[in-house]
Design a protein around this motif. Structure first.
Motif, short mmCIF file in Angstrom:
data_model
loop_
_atom_site.label_atom_id
_atom_site.label_comp_id
_atom_site.label_asym_id
_atom_site.label_seq_id
_atom_site.Cartn_x
_atom_site.Cartn_y
_atom_site.Cartn_z
N LEU A 284 -0.55 0.23 -7.32
CA LEU A 284 -0.91 -0.94 -6.52
C LEU A 284 0.36 -1.33 -5.79
O LEU A 284 1.22 -2.01 -6.34
CB LEU A 284 -1.44 -2.07 -7.41
CG LEU A 284 -2.83 -1.86 -8.04
CD1 LEU A 284 -3.12 -2.91 -9.10
CD2 LEU A 284 -3.92 -1.84 -6.98
N LEU A 285 0.48 -0.87 -4.54
CA LEU A 285 1.74 -1.00 -3.83
C LEU A 285 1.55 -1.78 -2.53
O LEU A 285 0.53 -1.66 -1.87
CB LEU A 285 2.30 0.39 -3.49
CG LEU A 285 2.47 1.37 -4.65
CD1 LEU A 285 2.87 2.74 -4.10
CD2 LEU A 285 3.52 0.88 -5.63
N ARG A 286 2.57 -2.54 -2.18
CA ARG A 286 2.54 -3.26 -0.90
C ARG A 286 3.96 -3.37 -0.37
O ARG A 286 4.88 -2.78 -0.92
CB ARG A 286 1.88 -4.61 -1.07
CG ARG A 286 2.62 -5.57 -2.00
CD ARG A 286 2.15 -6.99 -1.80
NE ARG A 286 0.78 -7.17 -2.23
CZ ARG A 286 0.41 -7.61 -3.45
NH1 ARG A 286 1.32 -7.89 -4.36
NH2 ARG A 286 -0.85 -7.76 -3.75
N GLY A 287 4.10 -4.12 0.71
CA GLY A 287 5.43 -4.25 1.30
C GLY A 287 5.93 -2.88 1.71
O GLY A 287 5.19 -2.11 2.33
N ASP A 315 -1.00 -1.00 0.40
CA ASP A 315 -1.21 -2.04 1.42
C ASP A 315 0.04 -2.11 2.30
O ASP A 315 1.10 -1.57 1.94
CB ASP A 315 -1.50 -3.38 0.73
CG ASP A 315 -2.21 -4.37 1.65
OD1 ASP A 315 -2.39 -4.04 2.84
OD2 ASP A 315 -2.59 -5.45 1.19
N GLU A 316 -0.07 -2.80 3.39
CA GLU A 316 1.06 -3.05 4.31
C GLU A 316 1.78 -1.75 4.68
O GLU A 316 1.16 -0.84 5.22
CB GLU A 316 1.99 -4.10 3.69
CG GLU A 316 1.25 -5.43 3.55
CD GLU A 316 2.01 -6.46 2.73
OE1 GLU A 316 1.58 -7.62 2.76
OE2 GLU A 316 3.01 -6.11 2.07
N HIS A 317 3.08 -1.63 4.35
CA HIS A 317 3.82 -0.43 4.75
C HIS A 317 4.05 0.50 3.57
O HIS A 317 4.92 1.37 3.61
CB HIS A 317 5.18 -0.80 5.33
CG HIS A 317 5.14 -1.92 6.32
ND1 HIS A 317 4.86 -1.70 7.64
CD2 HIS A 317 5.31 -3.25 6.18
CE1 HIS A 317 4.88 -2.85 8.28
NE2 HIS A 317 5.15 -3.81 7.41
N ALA A 318 3.33 0.31 2.50
CA ALA A 318 3.63 1.06 1.28
C ALA A 318 3.28 2.54 1.40
O ALA A 318 2.45 2.93 2.21
CB ALA A 318 2.87 0.45 0.10
N LEU A 346 -4.87 0.35 2.76
CA LEU A 346 -5.30 -0.95 3.23
C LEU A 346 -4.50 -1.39 4.45
O LEU A 346 -5.02 -2.05 5.34
CB LEU A 346 -5.14 -2.00 2.12
CG LEU A 346 -5.92 -1.74 0.82
CD1 LEU A 346 -5.59 -2.80 -0.22
CD2 LEU A 346 -7.41 -1.72 1.09
N GLY A 347 -3.23 -1.03 4.49
CA GLY A 347 -2.36 -1.49 5.57
C GLY A 347 -2.31 -0.51 6.72
O GLY A 347 -2.48 0.68 6.55
N GLU A 348 -2.05 -1.06 7.91
CA GLU A 348 -1.96 -0.23 9.12
C GLU A 348 -0.86 0.82 8.99
O GLU A 348 -0.95 1.90 9.55
CB GLU A 348 -1.68 -1.11 10.35
CG GLU A 348 -2.88 -1.89 10.82
CD GLU A 348 -4.04 -1.00 11.26
OE1 GLU A 348 -3.79 -0.04 12.00
OE2 GLU A 348 -5.18 -1.25 10.83
N ASP A 349 0.21 0.48 8.27
CA ASP A 349 1.33 1.41 8.16
C ASP A 349 1.40 2.09 6.80
O ASP A 349 2.40 2.69 6.44
CB ASP A 349 2.65 0.67 8.42
CG ASP A 349 2.72 0.16 9.83
OD1 ASP A 349 2.31 0.90 10.74
OD2 ASP A 349 3.16 -0.99 10.03
#
Lengths: 438, 258, 486
Positions: A284-287, A315-318, A346-349
């Motif tokens: 579960l990664l983000r940022g 998510d995000e840039h992960a 989930l994230g665009e990047d």
């Protein structure tokens, strides 16, 4: 056409840093020196090392990260960390390692017949049942050996079905700019059963290296749950090297949700027939978090079964990566192996890289692997919304459902519920955090 | 008036958003009005736009409304999110209920019930109250509680999926139920069970919009009004006898009207 | 035990059907590779100066490169100075088939070129329209139906001729898909290629016939370096068939071909291969080394390229027909059957690089390993950040016959956008005993049963082949599996 690869700041430091000299564990000095010499020959993996192809280690190990000798301890920070982590709910003995040293004060080891637990630093001489040697071809393992300061040594005697699990907490507080190294060894003897929890906490901008070696004898089983909840600046290099004997079992589950960069090496080798292994993980990664697993299951024996389930959410840039291998050796008849690695972006990047590999040298096998990458299913999302579930809740539900399969296999009810609850609120927590930041 | 659809025009957005000339108009000025307590049937051949109408009413993404309005209880709902429409009492029973692995049916229903209550400013239903409600409704429909422990629709038969849609309807108690080809893929026994469930929910405050290709369903769910839909428009409306006329003469007789 | 029988049978696999040599006088360059040899080849081909410079540039880059080692194949180091880089039949150009060396015609017969195609070669009235640009060793010796193609505006000729007659097309496209320094073998090919086919289909033209080329290596110690370049302009279509067999010999033969396909807006290319080169003896001695670079550039919007391959021959196959899906809505497909037996080694697969929006790719790979062979699928599906709406589906299945063979699957999946969907599935299992038993209980001999089951296993791919190749492929599968069970 090989271009010379620039040596990393951290690598320079580690090459030059002398192996730790510790009066308490003087008996390890020879092994440390040998590992250090061998590491100096090998050097760290480069982006061209196949096993590390999706870990741009250059980006992460670009500071010296000298092995930590002594650190000013922030007790408030430490207490806060110890009181609020996910695996804290486990009803278990607790061994706490603070900044690479066993802390008697924070630990609580309950006595159980047939179970020996001690810290590496407590051993006056080498313990004959604990084989903590490093793999001569694994630079990260060697590096860990060269700079190891402590670790847990566990022996579960034959026939003992241990009722008290052990929680090992590897926590850093005030170790910024440094590296720490722990080595754990666990031996589960014939017909014995044991459960181990490993928590990775704290950090700051530092490197935590941890190797867990496990020997599971015939008819024995080991269950391990590892959670990386380190803060967003920390780097974790973790490894599990396990051997499983005839009719034995290893069940490994990991939740990787903390840290700037997590590298997990998992290797399971069967040493007897009819053994089984599961190696599951949820990311579960983000940022700008990055997690990368290299998983190898070595089917060297007949009639063994393995299941590997990876559910990775970015998510995000992960960035998430998975390299898994089911290796079936000649003669390993009736091997049953199944590996699945799914990525949810989930994230665009966000990015997911996957290499589920089969290497098979025997015909009488059934092996399969699958990998799927994509966004949340729009049909499912609409179905939930059409029943009145707000979009954010619907997304969170689907994310939790995606990783749920990994946690469902955790036997310990309190831990399973804590992990599931964490997954359910993870997305909302992130949205909140981003909102606050903005 | 419970539902008023006025001169509704809907296009399907092409998969490739940049492709030109691929836009297709599905609904071409559709109008419809119904009161609470009424059952309206919409019948039409394949491709007439029946399912599109149900999707647009529920707010499924991927459709572009180019003209017209949809009033639900007098309020234009076209700008509302799907969950907001659901909370206002609009329910779409789907032709192909979606499978959601990893989400238990009970959890799904509870989140849906409480999310709708929250959006309406009502208090959350406590877990025991919720359980009681579901158990009671499930019993009436002959649904075992074991099914509710399984993930949403995963591995359910066609009949089971449709029965679960009716259960959701019973639990959520919507004002308007849109049944999109709820008869498709059902044998006669399953169809009876589903129809009985629907009929049990009929009352003066609730409306039903029954979308179907076949007259058969209307033997079990008796409509007050029947509309024939061809090529994105309603071409004829009447009482339930219209369905029988259609059964005799086929859709061809109505094609010219479009 | 059935297993033991299987092994014995596999090890005694029948002799290679096409193991013979044609006696034709040839002219060849001295062994070794240096600038002088490249100048010699270029002079022999009567090439313009720019082509020579292109070759020399490739040669210098090649000198700087290392032979790839990442594939799961093992072989003794190749001495690149111990090979001939040019060999040509002495009788070079002919006006009609009557002038063709009778030995060559006999070779075609032994190869089993269907009667229908022999009729075509003989110019029989009413024969199906299949153009055959027969490559004999390194020089095209016969090209038929050129006129009919010319009428449609399609250019189909040896690449050496295209270099002279259509330099603007060759200059524009040669090396634009596979750059000269792409990899070791592609660089080598770029320096020394002697011949191959050139196809240009102009705007809006559907090529009026299937284009078929038969390759055949014939000279002892001669590396064969084919170069194929196919360009289909806007809205055009071509189906290109390539098949090959090779005679038995003792030394390994190196083959390093390069195939470049370019599809512009709305263009479609179908490229089918049946590869049945000499696989070597039971120990793998003398088989062909097939190190091929095949790549398609779906440059235009809505363009489509389908690769279909049936790989049964060669001692070593190193081959990854790939698609660069650059144009929006472009489609790439890869359908593959790879059968390995005895000591054969196959490392093959594809790369699908999704760059454009709404690009789609589909990969169906069926590997069958028997004997002591090693059969690897290696593939890459890469979805770039801007490739929103991209879709990929991959299915890789491996079948093992006998306990000494290996089957490996090495897929790489890289996705950099959430607006894409990638699905990969793979299975590996042995041939099902129950199916075998069921067939045998119905009176089907085991060997036929195996062929039947394997043909079922690969059906999805066979159906993608042009009609002309279906029969040959089914025959090949039968031949490849003869003796693989007891």
């Amino acid at each position: 056409m090989s271009k010379p690869i620039r040596r990393l700041a951290a690598e320079e430091t580690w090459r030059e840093a002398l192996p730790v000299r510790d009066a308490q564990t003087a008996w390890l000095d020879a092994a440390r020196a040998e590992a250090h010499a061998r590491f100096a020959e090998l050097g760290l993996p480069t982006p061209r090392t196949e096993n590390w192809r999706w870990s741009d280690i250059h980006r992460y190990l670009n500071a010296p990260y000298a092995p930590l000798a002594e650190a000013p301890l922030d007790n408030d920070v430490l207490q806060a960390l110890l009181q609020s982590h996910l695996l804290g709910v486990a009803d278990a003995s607790v061994m706490v390692f603070v900044n690479g040293r066993f802390s008697q004060q924070h630990s609580r080891i309950m006595e159980e017949e047939g179970v020996e637990i001690l810290a590496l630093s407590e051993a006056p001489v080498a313990i004959d049942w604990a084989d903590i040697a490093a793999d001569a071809d694994d630079a990260v393992d060697l590096l860990n050996m060269a700079h190891v300061t402590d670790g847990a040594l566990i022996r579960v005697r034959a026939g003992v079905d241990a009722s008290i699990p052990l929680l090992i907490v590897n926590v850093a507080a005030g170790a910024q700019g440094h590296s720490v190294a722990l080595r754990h060894f666990i031996r589960v003897e014939e017909g014995a059963h044991f459960t181990l929890f490993e928590a990775q906490l704290g950090g700051g901008d530092m490197v935590a290296s941890q190797i867990t070696r496990a020997i599971v004898h015939d008819d024995a089983s080991l269950t391990r749950v590892q959670v990386n909840e380190r803060d967003e600046a920390a780097i974790l290099l973790a490894a599990l090297k396990a051997e499983v004997g005839a009719h034995g079992a290893l069940h490994d589950t990991a939740l990787l949700t903390g840290g700037r960069y997590t590298r997990q090496n998992t290797q399971v080798a069967f040493t007897g027939d009819h053994a089984e292994a599961t190696a599951n993980a949820a990311y579960l990664l983000r940022g700008r978090q990055h997690a990368d697993t290299r998983l190898k299951v070595l089917h060297t024996q007949p009639h063994c079964t393995s299941r590997e389930t990876f559910r990775c959410v970015m998510d995000e840039h992960a960035r998430g990566a998975f390299q898994g291998l089911i290796h079936v050796f000649p003669g390993a008849a009736k091997t049953d192996g199944e590996m699945s690695a799914h990525g949810l972006l989930l994230g665009e990047d966000a990015e997911f890289d996957s290499k589920p590999e089969l290497e098979i040298y025997h015909d009488d096998v059934v092996c399969a692997h699958g990998s799927a990458v994509g966004a949340l299913d729009e049909q499912q999302l609409f179905y939930l919304r059409a029943r009145g579930v707000p979009e954010r809740t619907a997304r969170a539900m689907l994310v939790a459902a995606f990783v749920g399969e990994v946690f469902d296999a955790v036997d310990d009810e309190r831990v399973r519920e804590a992990l599931t609850a964490f997954a359910e609120r993870w997305l909302a927590d992130g949205t909140k955090a981003s909102g606050e930041a903005a | 008036m419970l539902l008023e659809v006025k001169d509704l025009r809907v296009q399907v957005r092409p998969e490739d958003e940049e492709a030109e000339g691929a836009v297709k108009e599905i609904l071409k000025g559709l109008s419809l009005a119904m009161n609470a307590g009424e059952v309206h049937a919409i019948m039409g051949p394949n491709g007439s736009g029946k399912s599109t109408l149900s999707h647009v009413l529920a707010g499924k993404p991927g459709y572009e409304v180019t003209a017209g309005e949809v009033l639900f209880d007098g309020e234009d709902i076209l700008e509302l999110e799907p969950e907001e429409r659901a909370a206002k009492g609009l329910f779409l029973a789907m032709q192909y209920p979606v499978e959601i692995p990893g989400v238990a049916y009970m959890q799904f229903l509870k989140v849906a019930v409480n999310a709708q209550r929250e959006l309406r400013g009502e208090e959350e239903l406590s877990t025991p109250d919720f359980m009681r409600l579901v158990r009671e409704k499930a019993q009436k429909l002959g649904i075992s509680m074991d099914m509710l422990k399984r993930p949403v629709n995963v591995g359910f038969s066609g009949g089971e999926k449709k029965r679960m849609e009716v259960l959701q309807m019973a639990v959520l108690e919507p004002k308007l139920c849109v049944l999109d080809e709820i008869d498709s893929g059902l044998d006669i026994d399953a169809l009876k069970v589903v129809a009985d469930g629907v009929n049990a929910l009929r009352d003066a405050s609730r409306g039903f919009l029954v979308i179907t290709h076949y007259q058969r369903l209307l033997n079990y769910i008796e409509p007050d009004f029947v509309h024939i839909m061809v090529n994105g428009r309603i071409v004829e409306s009447g009482g339930k006898e219209l369905a029988l006329k259609l059964e005799r003469e086929g859709y061809a007789a109505f094609q010219d009207a479009a | 035990m059935a297993d033991q029988d299987t092994i014995r049978q596999v090890e005694e696999l029948k002799k290679y059907k096409y193991g013979f040599e044609t006696q034709v006088e040839t002219e060849k360059a001295p062994k070794g590779l240096n600038e002088d040899i490249i100048r010699f080849i270029s002079r022999k081909k009567d090439e313009p100066e720019w082509m020579l410079q292109w070759r020399l540039d490739a040669y210098h880059r090649w000198l700087q490169m290392e032979e790839p080692r990442w594939a799961k194949v093992h072989y003794e180091p190749i001495d690149y100075q111990d090979l001939h880089y040019y060999a040509a039949p002495k009788k070079k150009t002919i006006k009609s088939l009557d002038e063709l060396d009778p030995e060559i015609l006999k070779t075609y017969e032994k190869l089993g070129i269907p009667l229908r195609e022999q009729e075509i070669l003989a110019g029989v009235e009413g024969a199906p329209k299949v153009a055959v640009d027969a490559v004999f060793d390194s020089v095209s010796v016969a090209t038929t139906f050129r006129e009919e193609l010319e009428k449609a505006g399609v250019i189909f000729c040896p690449i050496s001729e295209a270099i002279k007659k259509h330099p603007e097309l060759v200059k524009k496209y040669l090396g634009s898909v596979v750059p000269v320094n792409d990899n070791f073998f592609a660089a080598l090919n770029s320096a020394v290629f002697t011949d191959g086919s050139f196809v240009y289909v102009p705007k809006g033209v559907r090529c009026p016939m299937e284009l078929s080329t038969y390759f055949r290596i014939n000279e002892r110690n001669t590396g064969q370096f084919e170069r194929t370049l196919i360009i289909v302009d806007e809205g055009g279509y071509v189906s290109y068939l390539e098949g090959c067999t090779a005679p038995m010999r003792d030394e390994h033969q190196l083959h390093a071909a390069v195939v470049e396909l370019i599809a512009l807006d709305d263009a479609e290319i179908k490229y089918s291969t049946v590869q049945n080169w000499y696989p070597g003896d039971e120990e793998g001695r003398g088989g062909v080394y097939n190190f091929v670079t095949k790549r398609a550039d779906c440059r235009g919007r809505n363009s489509k390229v389908s690769w279909t391959q049936v790989e049964t021959g060669s001692a070593i196959t190193w081959k990854y027909p790939s698609c660069i899906l650059r144009g929006d809505n472009s489609v790439g497909e890869f359908y593959s059957i790879a059968i390995s037996n005895n000591a054969q080694q196959v490392d093959s697969g594809t790369k699908m690089l999704h760059l454009g929006k709404n690009t789609k790719s589909r990969i169906i790979s069926k590997g069958i390993s028997a004997g002591r062979s090693q059969n690897t699928y290696r593939g890459l599906v890469s979805i770039h950040k801007k490739a929103t709406g991209a879709r990929n589906f991959t299915q890789c299945d491996s079948l093992l016959i006998g306990e000494k063979c290996g089957a490996h699957t090495v897929p790489y999946i890289q996705v950099k956008t959430p607006h894409a969907k990638v699905e990969h599935e793979a299975t590996t299992s042995k041939i099902a005993e129950e199916q075998l038993f069921y067939c045998r209980a119905r009176g089907i001999p085991e060997e036929e049963a195996v062929a039947l089951i394997v043909n079922g296993f690969v059906r999805e791919v066979i159906q993608k082949l042009p009609m002309e190749f279906m029969a040959e492929t089914q025959r090949l599968i039968g031949i490849s599996l003869e003796g693989s069970v007891g």
